[in-house]
Scaffold this motif. Structure first.
Motif, PDB file in Angstrom:
ATOM      1  N   TRP A  85       0.852  -1.185   0.000  1.00  0.00           N
ATOM      2  CA  TRP A  85       0.000   0.000   0.000  1.00  0.00           C
ATOM      3  C   TRP A  85       0.883   1.227   0.000  1.00  0.00           C
ATOM      4  O   TRP A  85       1.731   1.378   0.878  1.00  0.00           O
ATOM      5  CB  TRP A  85      -0.897  -0.033   1.230  1.00  0.00           C
ATOM      6  CG  TRP A  85      -2.057   0.915   1.189  1.00  0.00           C
ATOM      7  CD1 TRP A  85      -2.488   1.642   0.125  1.00  0.00           C
ATOM      8  CD2 TRP A  85      -2.948   1.218   2.264  1.00  0.00           C
ATOM      9  NE1 TRP A  85      -3.589   2.384   0.453  1.00  0.00           N
ATOM     10  CE2 TRP A  85      -3.893   2.137   1.762  1.00  0.00           C
ATOM     11  CE3 TRP A  85      -3.030   0.810   3.584  1.00  0.00           C
ATOM     12  CZ2 TRP A  85      -4.914   2.657   2.552  1.00  0.00           C
ATOM     13  CZ3 TRP A  85      -4.042   1.319   4.365  1.00  0.00           C
ATOM     14  CH2 TRP A  85      -4.983   2.223   3.860  1.00  0.00           C
ATOM     15  N   THR A  86       0.702   2.125  -0.982  1.00  0.00           N
ATOM     16  CA  THR A  86       1.522   3.325  -1.107  1.00  0.00           C
ATOM     17  C   THR A  86       0.625   4.540  -1.339  1.00  0.00           C
ATOM     18  O   THR A  86      -0.598   4.438  -1.313  1.00  0.00           O
ATOM     19  CB  THR A  86       2.527   3.203  -2.273  1.00  0.00           C
ATOM     20  OG1 THR A  86       1.822   3.285  -3.523  1.00  0.00           O
ATOM     21  CG2 THR A  86       3.280   1.880  -2.210  1.00  0.00           C
ATOM     22  N   ASN A  87       1.253   5.687  -1.604  1.00  0.00           N
ATOM     23  CA  ASN A  87       0.531   6.925  -1.897  1.00  0.00           C
ATOM     24  C   ASN A  87       0.539   7.254  -3.382  1.00  0.00           C
ATOM     25  O   ASN A  87       0.213   8.384  -3.762  1.00  0.00           O
ATOM     26  CB  ASN A  87       1.167   8.099  -1.138  1.00  0.00           C
ATOM     27  CG  ASN A  87       1.006   7.965   0.355  1.00  0.00           C
ATOM     28  OD1 ASN A  87      -0.053   7.582   0.823  1.00  0.00           O
ATOM     29  ND2 ASN A  87       2.037   8.261   1.104  1.00  0.00           N
ATOM     30  N   GLU A 104       5.627  -0.543 -14.650  1.00  0.00           N
ATOM     31  CA  GLU A 104       6.171  -0.108 -15.937  1.00  0.00           C
ATOM     32  C   GLU A 104       5.102   0.546 -16.808  1.00  0.00           C
ATOM     33  O   GLU A 104       5.386   1.496 -17.537  1.00  0.00           O
ATOM     34  CB  GLU A 104       6.782  -1.306 -16.662  1.00  0.00           C
ATOM     35  CG  GLU A 104       8.041  -1.859 -15.992  1.00  0.00           C
ATOM     36  CD  GLU A 104       8.545  -3.115 -16.679  1.00  0.00           C
ATOM     37  OE1 GLU A 104       7.861  -3.599 -17.616  1.00  0.00           O
ATOM     38  OE2 GLU A 104       9.617  -3.611 -16.282  1.00  0.00           O
ATOM     39  N   LYS A 105       3.881   0.065 -16.741  1.00  0.00           N
ATOM     40  CA  LYS A 105       2.810   0.592 -17.593  1.00  0.00           C
ATOM     41  C   LYS A 105       2.248   1.902 -17.061  1.00  0.00           C
ATOM     42  O   LYS A 105       1.984   2.838 -17.836  1.00  0.00           O
ATOM     43  CB  LYS A 105       1.686  -0.443 -17.738  1.00  0.00           C
ATOM     44  CG  LYS A 105       0.548   0.027 -18.656  1.00  0.00           C
ATOM     45  CD  LYS A 105      -0.447  -1.083 -18.920  1.00  0.00           C
ATOM     46  CE  LYS A 105      -1.580  -0.603 -19.823  1.00  0.00           C
ATOM     47  NZ  LYS A 105      -1.088  -0.153 -21.143  1.00  0.00           N
ATOM     48  N   PHE A 106       2.034   1.988 -15.750  1.00  0.00           N
ATOM     49  CA  PHE A 106       1.372   3.154 -15.170  1.00  0.00           C
ATOM     50  C   PHE A 106       2.316   4.040 -14.351  1.00  0.00           C
ATOM     51  O   PHE A 106       1.872   5.049 -13.788  1.00  0.00           O
ATOM     52  CB  PHE A 106       0.196   2.714 -14.292  1.00  0.00           C
ATOM     53  CG  PHE A 106      -0.833   1.900 -15.026  1.00  0.00           C
ATOM     54  CD1 PHE A 106      -1.668   2.488 -15.967  1.00  0.00           C
ATOM     55  CD2 PHE A 106      -0.967   0.540 -14.796  1.00  0.00           C
ATOM     56  CE1 PHE A 106      -2.616   1.744 -16.646  1.00  0.00           C
ATOM     57  CE2 PHE A 106      -1.912  -0.220 -15.468  1.00  0.00           C
ATOM     58  CZ  PHE A 106      -2.739   0.388 -16.409  1.00  0.00           C
ATOM     59  N   GLY A 107       3.553   3.649 -14.226  1.00  0.00           N
ATOM     60  CA  GLY A 107       4.503   4.470 -13.468  1.00  0.00           C
ATOM     61  C   GLY A 107       4.602   4.126 -12.006  1.00  0.00           C
ATOM     62  O   GLY A 107       5.482   4.616 -11.302  1.00  0.00           O
ATOM     63  N   GLY A 108       3.723   3.285 -11.496  1.00  0.00           N
ATOM     64  CA  GLY A 108       3.748   2.892 -10.080  1.00  0.00           C
ATOM     65  C   GLY A 108       2.497   2.118  -9.733  1.00  0.00           C
ATOM     66  O   GLY A 108       1.595   1.926 -10.562  1.00  0.00           O
ATOM     67  N   VAL A 109       2.419   1.665  -8.475  1.00  0.00           N
ATOM     68  CA  VAL A 109       1.281   0.881  -7.987  1.00  0.00           C
ATOM     69  C   VAL A 109       0.823   1.470  -6.655  1.00  0.00           C
ATOM     70  O   VAL A 109       1.643   1.699  -5.752  1.00  0.00           O
ATOM     71  CB  VAL A 109       1.646  -0.606  -7.814  1.00  0.00           C
ATOM     72  CG1 VAL A 109       0.502  -1.383  -7.180  1.00  0.00           C
ATOM     73  CG2 VAL A 109       2.027  -1.221  -9.153  1.00  0.00           C
ATOM     74  N   ASN A 159       7.349   2.784  -4.026  1.00  0.00           N
ATOM     75  CA  ASN A 159       7.600   1.427  -4.493  1.00  0.00           C
ATOM     76  C   ASN A 159       6.694   0.461  -3.751  1.00  0.00           C
ATOM     77  O   ASN A 159       6.671   0.438  -2.518  1.00  0.00           O
ATOM     78  CB  ASN A 159       9.064   1.050  -4.274  1.00  0.00           C
ATOM     79  CG  ASN A 159       9.998   1.876  -5.136  1.00  0.00           C
ATOM     80  OD1 ASN A 159       9.635   2.283  -6.228  1.00  0.00           O
ATOM     81  ND2 ASN A 159      11.195   2.124  -4.638  1.00  0.00           N
ATOM     82  N   CYS A 160       5.959  -0.342  -4.484  1.00  0.00           N
ATOM     83  CA  CYS A 160       5.024  -1.295  -3.889  1.00  0.00           C
ATOM     84  C   CYS A 160       5.779  -2.590  -3.593  1.00  0.00           C
ATOM     85  O   CYS A 160       5.921  -3.455  -4.465  1.00  0.00           O
ATOM     86  CB  CYS A 160       3.854  -1.538  -4.845  1.00  0.00           C
ATOM     87  SG  CYS A 160       2.483  -2.439  -4.111  1.00  0.00           S
ATOM     88  N   THR A 161       6.277  -2.721  -2.384  1.00  0.00           N
ATOM     89  CA  THR A 161       7.042  -3.894  -1.975  1.00  0.00           C
ATOM     90  C   THR A 161       6.122  -4.863  -1.242  1.00  0.00           C
ATOM     91  O   THR A 161       5.546  -4.519  -0.205  1.00  0.00           O
ATOM     92  CB  THR A 161       8.209  -3.484  -1.066  1.00  0.00           C
ATOM     93  OG1 THR A 161       9.026  -2.520  -1.753  1.00  0.00           O
ATOM     94  CG2 THR A 161       9.056  -4.693  -0.700  1.00  0.00           C
ATOM     95  N   LEU A 162       5.981  -6.061  -1.765  1.00  0.00           N
ATOM     96  CA  LEU A 162       5.051  -7.030  -1.189  1.00  0.00           C
ATOM     97  C   LEU A 162       5.555  -7.536   0.146  1.00  0.00           C
ATOM     98  O   LEU A 162       6.729  -7.891   0.299  1.00  0.00           O
ATOM     99  CB  LEU A 162       4.856  -8.202  -2.151  1.00  0.00           C
ATOM    100  CG  LEU A 162       4.193  -7.876  -3.491  1.00  0.00           C
ATOM    101  CD1 LEU A 162       4.103  -9.127  -4.354  1.00  0.00           C
ATOM    102  CD2 LEU A 162       2.809  -7.282  -3.285  1.00  0.00           C
ATOM    103  N   GLU A 163       4.655  -7.566   1.114  1.00  0.00           N
ATOM    104  CA  GLU A 163       4.947  -8.136   2.429  1.00  0.00           C
ATOM    105  C   GLU A 163       3.636  -8.579   3.048  1.00  0.00           C
ATOM    106  O   GLU A 163       2.549  -8.229   2.578  1.00  0.00           O
ATOM    107  CB  GLU A 163       5.643  -7.107   3.319  1.00  0.00           C
ATOM    108  CG  GLU A 163       4.844  -5.851   3.525  1.00  0.00           C
ATOM    109  CD  GLU A 163       5.595  -4.796   4.306  1.00  0.00           C
ATOM    110  OE1 GLU A 163       4.932  -3.939   4.906  1.00  0.00           O
ATOM    111  OE2 GLU A 163       6.828  -4.818   4.319  1.00  0.00           O
TER     112      GLU A 163
END
Length: 558
Positions: free
Chosen positions: A50-52, A145-150, A179-183
């Motif tokens: 979860w990011t901004n 890569e497609k949208f610039g971020g998640v 950066n959307c880092t999975l955890e």
């Protein structure tokens, strides 16, 4: 008489055996709806982030990863009519056809894979099929890569309903990185989604009679050997005396929070969290089977109990779960409503953390909370779990921020630099440092320094919560830097052209002066008036000279 007594002895032993067996009856666990009942609540920790992040045109980017088991219905509803503008990517590893009754507004673009088994029906205005992977990390990389971020990634098991609450999907607190880092995460904290799942993660039973007033309750939690759970956070909320029997596969760690009035036993390691300290307790029993009947009998014998308040079996694909055990209202199992007997479940499993500040990089000079630090200095922090003994959990700092104290608080991200510390010196902690230059231009001098951390166990990490520390700062006067002239190319060309013009003007001035001062006699004669009536002597002399010249040219030449 003696023969009569001897004949009664087998009957007496049989009665005692029957009474003993009756007093230690076991129960058969059944699936629990919504993974909660009056005595236990289960919250699963699944991969996510979860990011901004939002795109340049203000759209959020969300990924839903759906997982289905073979025995569950393969249908769910999707309601995004109240959602903010977003790109919604839906992926699944299911091989069976998934039927979706979907509704969304025109600002929501939905993406599914070209080979997806999803059959989308309903009032959808924008569904696109794309060639993207299904692996979690690969799909995050593709979307970035497609949208610039998640903005977020959410894992949902056996979904029945997915709906938007209408709130913004960005994270409330800054993460320090887009950066959307999975955890492992607890997706219930995501306020923009309302999820309903058909996943039966919990089986439970009880042989305690309704309206019983047992002073001491027995809770048994059993994790089967083929389940991958490795970290279980247990929160006990009952006000009665509780006996807790915890069984899991080898390598499982149970973290018990605020264990008031609780006695416990386990075949695994227990981390006992109380106040700001954590104690490690080694296994106290040995039990090799995960059979429900065998586990219940072992627990009854161990605690010398006659009834089971709650026996629970947990099955989930995640490696971290949170359990809430107990019933504050002391109501019976049959009468209690799950939504009324216990408060909202606590946050994900967290280790009690402590942050200590230092004034030097050798970490030998602790900083008193009330001591003011000059804003041009650097401070050093050590974040630890305050554990006793050898702990398998490690701490990693995710991001830090400062918040001013007062009626109008100011929040600023606080960049940090990891400090090197060997595992022998820092077995239960991590070290970072901060520069206070960010606070020089701000009026406030009292701040709360807060860092969010994650806890890692066996190379798998989950949210560890936040740790806060008071920070007093005094402003340091720094003289303004001297103005520095920028000698760029334009400045150099201007100076050269100006020098050239000055040279031309100087040469011109010298030339004018030379001309003006070269023949002063001629200039003077031109300024004297010429007489029209010469004197008689001059006239006669002139005439004689002319006459002689004309008559005797040769002698004159001589």
């Amino acid at each position: 008489m003696e023969s009569s007594n001897m004949s009664r002895l087998p009957l007496l032993l049989l009665c005692l055996a029957i009474a003993t067996t009756a007093s230690q009856q076991t129960c058969a666990p059944v699936a629990v709806p919504e993974n909660q009942n009056a005595w236990i609540r289960l919250r699963e920790m699944l991969p996510g982030c979860w990011t901004n992040y939002t795109t340049q045109d203000g759209k959020e980017v969300h990924i839903l990863s759906l997982h289905y088991t073979t025995e569950t219905p393969n249908m769910f509803t999707l309601n995004m009519t109240a959602a903010k503008p977003m790109h919604l990517i839906i992926t699944t590893d299911s091989k069976q056809i998934i039927y979706t009754d979907a509704h969304a507004n025109t600002d929501v673009s939905i993406y599914v894979a070209n080979d997806s088994n999803m059959q989308i029906m309903g009032t959808i205005v924008n569904v696109q099929k794309k060639a993207f992977p299904t692996d979690n990390k690969d799909i995050v990389r593709w979307a970035a890569e497609k949208f610039g971020g998640v903005t977020s990634f959410t894992t949902i098991q056996n979904p029945m309903s997915i709906a938007s609450t209408g709130r913004e999907g960005t994270r409330l607190l800054p993460t320090g990185s887009n950066n959307c880092t999975l955890e492992n995460e607890w997706h219930a904290l995501k306020h923009y989604l309302k999820l309903e799942s058909n996943m039966r993660l919990l089986k439970s039973c009880s042989n305690q009679l309704p309206h019983s007033h047992t002073e001491k309750e027995l809770y048994i939690v059993n994790i089967p050997e083929d389940v991958s759970i490795r970290l279980v956070s247990v929160h006990v909320i009952s006000e009665r005396q509780i006996s807790l029997f915890l069984r899991g596969p080898q390598g499982t760690v149970w973290s018990i929070h605020d264990p008031k009035h609780t006695s416990f036993s386990s075949n695994n390691v227990i981390l006992l969290a109380a106040t700001s300290m954590m104690h490690k307790i080694p296994p106290t029993i040995t039990i090799s089977t995960d059979s429900a009947d065998a586990v219940q009998k072992t627990a009854l014998d161990h605690f010398r109990a006659s009834t089971i308040t709650s026996y629970s079996e947990i099955r989930t694909e995640g490696t971290m779960v949170t359990l809430v055990l107990g019933n504050k209202d002391h109501t019976s199992v049959t009468e209690a409503a799950p939504t009324e007997t216990t408060p909202s479940p606590p946050s994900p499993p967290q280790m009690p953390l402590l942050m200590q500040l230092y004034t030097s990089p050798d970490y030998r000079s602790p900083l008193d909370p009330n001591t003011k630090v000059q804003s041009d200095k650097r401070i050093y922090a050590e974040i630890s779990g305050r554990t006793l003994g050898e702990i398998v959990l490690t701490i990693k700092v995710i991001n830090c921020s400062v918040r001013s104290k007062g009626s109008c608080p100011v929040v600023r991200d606080m960049p940090f630099r990891p400090e090197v510390c060997s595992s022998t010196v820092c077995p239960n902690s991590t070290r970072v440092s901060f520069s206070l230059e960010l606070l020089q231009d701000l009026a406030s001098t009292s701040w709360d320094l807060e860092c969010s951390v994650k806890l890692c166990f066996s190379e798998k990490c989950g949210d560890g919560g936040r740790v806060k520390r008071n920070l007093e700062v005094t402003q340091t006067y720094i003289p303004p830097p001297m103005a520095c002239i920028d000698f760029g190319l334009s400045a150099v060309l201007g100076i050269a052209f100006g020098g050239f013009l000055i040279g031309v003007l100087l040469i011109g001035a010298l030339w004018v002066i030379k001309i003006r001062t070269e023949c002063p006699c001629s200039l003077t004669s031109k300024r004297q008036p010429v007489s029209n009536n010469p004197s008689p002597s001059e006239n006669s002399s002139a005439n004689a000279s002319i006459g002689s010249t004309q008559s005797t040219p040769t002698s004159s030449m001589a």
